[in-house]
Design a protein around this motif. Structure first.
Motif, PDB file in Angstrom:
ATOM      1  N   LYS A 240      59.446 -53.705   2.855  1.00 55.44           N
ATOM      2  CA  LYS A 240      59.147 -54.851   1.642  1.00 55.44           C
ATOM      3  C   LYS A 240      57.963 -55.734   2.060  1.00 55.44           C
ATOM      4  O   LYS A 240      57.518 -55.686   0.570  1.00 55.44           O
ATOM      5  N   ILE A 241      57.646 -56.467   2.647  1.00 54.82           N
ATOM      6  CA  ILE A 241      55.678 -56.451   3.159  1.00 54.82           C
ATOM      7  C   ILE A 241      55.388 -55.293   3.202  1.00 54.82           C
ATOM      8  O   ILE A 241      53.749 -55.383   2.469  1.00 54.82           O
ATOM      9  N   ILE A 242      55.194 -54.167   4.314  1.00 48.78           N
ATOM     10  CA  ILE A 242      54.147 -53.589   3.420  1.00 48.78           C
ATOM     11  C   ILE A 242      53.628 -52.883   3.074  1.00 48.78           C
ATOM     12  O   ILE A 242      52.592 -52.360   2.162  1.00 48.78           O
ATOM     13  N   ALA A 252      54.076 -44.610   2.633  1.00 49.74           N
ATOM     14  CA  ALA A 252      54.526 -43.530   2.313  1.00 49.74           C
ATOM     15  C   ALA A 252      55.993 -42.671   3.312  1.00 49.74           C
ATOM     16  O   ALA A 252      56.600 -42.493   3.695  1.00 49.74           O
ATOM     17  N   LEU A 253      54.484 -42.675   4.868  1.00 47.08           N
ATOM     18  CA  LEU A 253      55.159 -42.240   5.945  1.00 47.08           C
ATOM     19  C   LEU A 253      55.855 -42.955   6.725  1.00 47.08           C
ATOM     20  O   LEU A 253      57.312 -42.432   6.865  1.00 47.08           O
ATOM     21  N   LEU A 254      56.191 -44.495   6.908  1.00 42.58           N
ATOM     22  CA  LEU A 254      57.105 -45.402   6.686  1.00 42.58           C
ATOM     23  C   LEU A 254      58.871 -45.215   5.812  1.00 42.58           C
ATOM     24  O   LEU A 254      59.849 -46.048   6.719  1.00 42.58           O
ATOM     25  N   SER A 255      58.112 -45.211   4.500  1.00 46.48           N
ATOM     26  CA  SER A 255      59.551 -45.102   3.496  1.00 46.48           C
ATOM     27  C   SER A 255      60.406 -43.819   4.028  1.00 46.48           C
ATOM     28  O   SER A 255      61.829 -43.774   3.922  1.00 46.48           O
ATOM     29  N   GLY A 256      59.096 -42.513   4.715  1.00 49.04           N
ATOM     30  CA  GLY A 256      60.164 -40.867   5.491  1.00 49.04           C
ATOM     31  C   GLY A 256      61.249 -41.555   6.522  1.00 49.04           C
ATOM     32  O   GLY A 256      61.969 -41.107   5.640  1.00 49.04           O
ATOM     33  N   LEU A 257      60.928 -42.101   7.369  1.00 48.35           N
ATOM     34  CA  LEU A 257      61.191 -42.225   8.127  1.00 48.35           C
ATOM     35  C   LEU A 257      62.610 -43.591   8.360  1.00 48.35           C
ATOM     36  O   LEU A 257      63.304 -43.583   8.226  1.00 48.35           O
ATOM     37  N   ILE A 275      64.126 -42.880  -0.905  1.00 47.32           N
ATOM     38  CA  ILE A 275      63.422 -41.928  -1.953  1.00 47.32           C
ATOM     39  C   ILE A 275      62.578 -41.964  -3.108  1.00 47.32           C
ATOM     40  O   ILE A 275      61.613 -41.806  -3.091  1.00 47.32           O
ATOM     41  N   ALA A 276      63.397 -43.012  -3.718  1.00 50.39           N
ATOM     42  CA  ALA A 276      62.797 -43.195  -4.954  1.00 50.39           C
ATOM     43  C   ALA A 276      61.617 -44.183  -4.736  1.00 50.39           C
ATOM     44  O   ALA A 276      60.583 -43.604  -5.298  1.00 50.39           O
ATOM     45  N   VAL A 277      61.335 -45.086  -4.404  1.00 52.26           N
ATOM     46  CA  VAL A 277      60.529 -45.854  -3.296  1.00 52.26           C
ATOM     47  C   VAL A 277      59.336 -45.136  -3.230  1.00 52.26           C
ATOM     48  O   VAL A 277      58.060 -45.244  -3.670  1.00 52.26           O
TER      49      VAL A 277
END
Length: 496
Positions: A240-242, A252-257, A275-277
């Motif tokens: 939420k911060i990053i 995107a990499l961290l969101s995938g993890l 996934i939407a984010v």
């Protein structure tokens, strides 16, 4: 005679032709052989002088287009024999290529830039920019070792006097790449130092993104070691911060993890939101970021139980990864595709993607995915050729899982080995129940609920084959209740 008249004479003779009228008049040689002959007729020193003049003319005439023309300007400086002048424009060309998502072009520019620096070149920040740009993009094509080498060599040269923002970004990427290799903060001094330095630099700069990074990497480590609930919560808070402030690729990499963490936990609503984010972050047009989102989506589908759809998407992603030359994407895509084939009891179909995934994971040093690929390959080979054929894969996977504290990889390997031994001819039910009992316990402790439900279902089947019917019925009931609770689609819908 004017230059325009001379060009008209050359055009009339058929040696050159007009290439463009707008925004500027441009000519091309009609044939490459004519160009080569004209170029070869010049003395070497004259060529260098003309190349320098060409670079300086472009800079003087088009100051507003320096980034766009940086690659051409750099080329002229290189051919003029001025590597130092070329380096600056090669870095700019690489950064411009990254902005346009021309990742392979970017790597080539950064390679040339780094080769252009002399040992005594004092432009520390330029050297850091070249290494950071090259590291950010080259790991997806050439693996983590190559990217880490670039970053750590540049840091050794520029750490004391480099720009703090550049240094913080470099430590983020070092931490990310080392985590992807399977290193943990507890086991790797290098990873711990990268995380700590990123935090220190972020605190000095009052940078909330850098300060959130240590929590993000701690969360990723927790997820890989099996603390799914707490790990996903921490990573969600950090993202939420990053996400609003970091570059789209990092976010995107961290969101995938995070997506895969939620899917393994069985929180599919949260996985879909993430996934939407991630899709929104990938809307910038980066084909690799978009590919990462599709790979994560295929993993969510398979965890949910939509095996055929997940397999089709993962297989498509594996092919797209090869087309793009995206090594880091090809590994998870192939491993997920192989896992889907195994889930359908298609050992023969699982062989090719798992072999490709394991080979690329070794090249790319992607430890956790190599563990999964080796363990599943052990089961594939055992199912096709008998139990001894799978031993090497199982042993390698379990050894790596223990060394890297990868409880998920350990549990999956034991679970697949149990199913394989239960279906062997003749079956080894004693070994199978011993394996699946441990796997069920590990999945339960990790709160990896989709895998826990499916392992319970297989445990029930093995117990029934052993004649332990009451225990089998209890395991079946637990599996069905858990599947209904989290919405797994590969279990029968409860009646009533």
């Amino acid at each position: 005679m004017t230059a325009r008249a001379e060009l008209s004479t050359l055009e009339a003779s058929g040696l050159v032709q007009i290439a463009a009228m707008e925004p500027e008049l441009e000519y091309l040689f009609r044939h490459a052989l004519v160009q080569d002959a004209a170029y070869s007729s010049l003395l070497k020193q004259d060529r260098r002088t003309l190349h320098r003049l060409a670079a300086e003319t472009l800079l003087a005439l088009y100051p507003e287009r320096v980034r766009e023309l940086a690659g051409v300007i750099a080329m002229h400086y290189e051919l003029a024999g001025d590597a130092a002048a070329a380096a600056e424009h090669l870095v700019v060309a690489g950064e411009h290529a990254l902005e346009r998502f021309a990742n392979k072009d970017a790597v080539a520019f950064f390679d040339r830039a780094e080769a252009s620096f002399s040992p005594d070149d004092a432009r520390i920040d330029l050297r850091l920019r070249a290494a950071l740009g090259g590291g950010r993009v080259s790991w997806a094509f050439r693996g983590q070792d190559e990217a880490l080498g670039r970053l750590e060599r540049a840091l050794a040269f520029g750490e004391p006097d480099g720009d703090p923002k550049l240094l913080g970004d470099m430590y983020f990427w070092i931490a990310f790449l080392r985590r992807m290799r399977g290193e943990t903060v507890a086991s790797s001094d290098e990873l711990r130092r990268a995380v700590d330095r990123a935090a220190e630099i972020g605190a000095t700069r009052d940078d909330p993104v850098a300060q959130a990074m240590p929590a993000a990497f701690m969360a990723v480590g927790m997820m890989f070691s099996g603390e799914l609930r707490e790990g996903t919560r921490m990573l969600d808070d950090a993202l939420k911060i990053i996400a609003p402030r970091a570059d789209p690729v990092s976010a995107a990499l961290l969101s995938g993890l995070l997506t895969m963490g939620y899917a393994r936990h069985g929180d599919f609503a949260a996985a879909d939101r993430t996934i939407a984010v991630a899709r929104k972050l990938a809307e910038s047009g980066d084909p690799i970021a978009a590919l990462d989102v599709d790979i994560a989506s295929s993993g969510v589908m398979i965890e949910r139980g939509d095996i055929a759809a997940g397999e089709a998407m993962a297989t498509s992603c594996a092919a797209r990864s090869e087309t793009l030359g995206a090594l880091a994407c090809a590994v998870p895509a192939n491993v997920i595709s192989g896992a889907a084939h195994l889930a359908r009891d298609d050992a023969a179909g699982a062989m090719a993607p798992l072999e490709r995934g394991e080979a690329l994971a070794h090249i790319a040093s992607m430890g956790s995915l190599q563990t999964l690929a080796e363990g599943m390959l052990g089961s594939v080979r055992a199912r096709l050729n008998g139990d001894p054929a799978g031993k090497a894969g199982w042993d390698a996977a379990l050894e790596r899982a223990h060394a890297t504290q990868d409880r998920h990889g350990e549990a999956v390997t034991l679970w697949q080995r149990a199913v394989t031994r239960a279906h062997a001819r003749p079956p080894d039910l004693a070994a199978a129940i011993a394996d699946v009992d441990i796997a069920v316990k590990l999945f339960e402790e990790m709160e990896a609920r989709p895998s826990h439900a499916r392992a319970l279902r297989d445990q029930a089947s093995i117990l029934r084959a052993l004649g332990r019917v009451p225990e089998a019925d209890a395991a079946d009931q637990r599996a069905s209740a858990l599947a209904a609770e989290i919405g797994l689609t590969d279990f029968p819908t409860p009646r009533g």
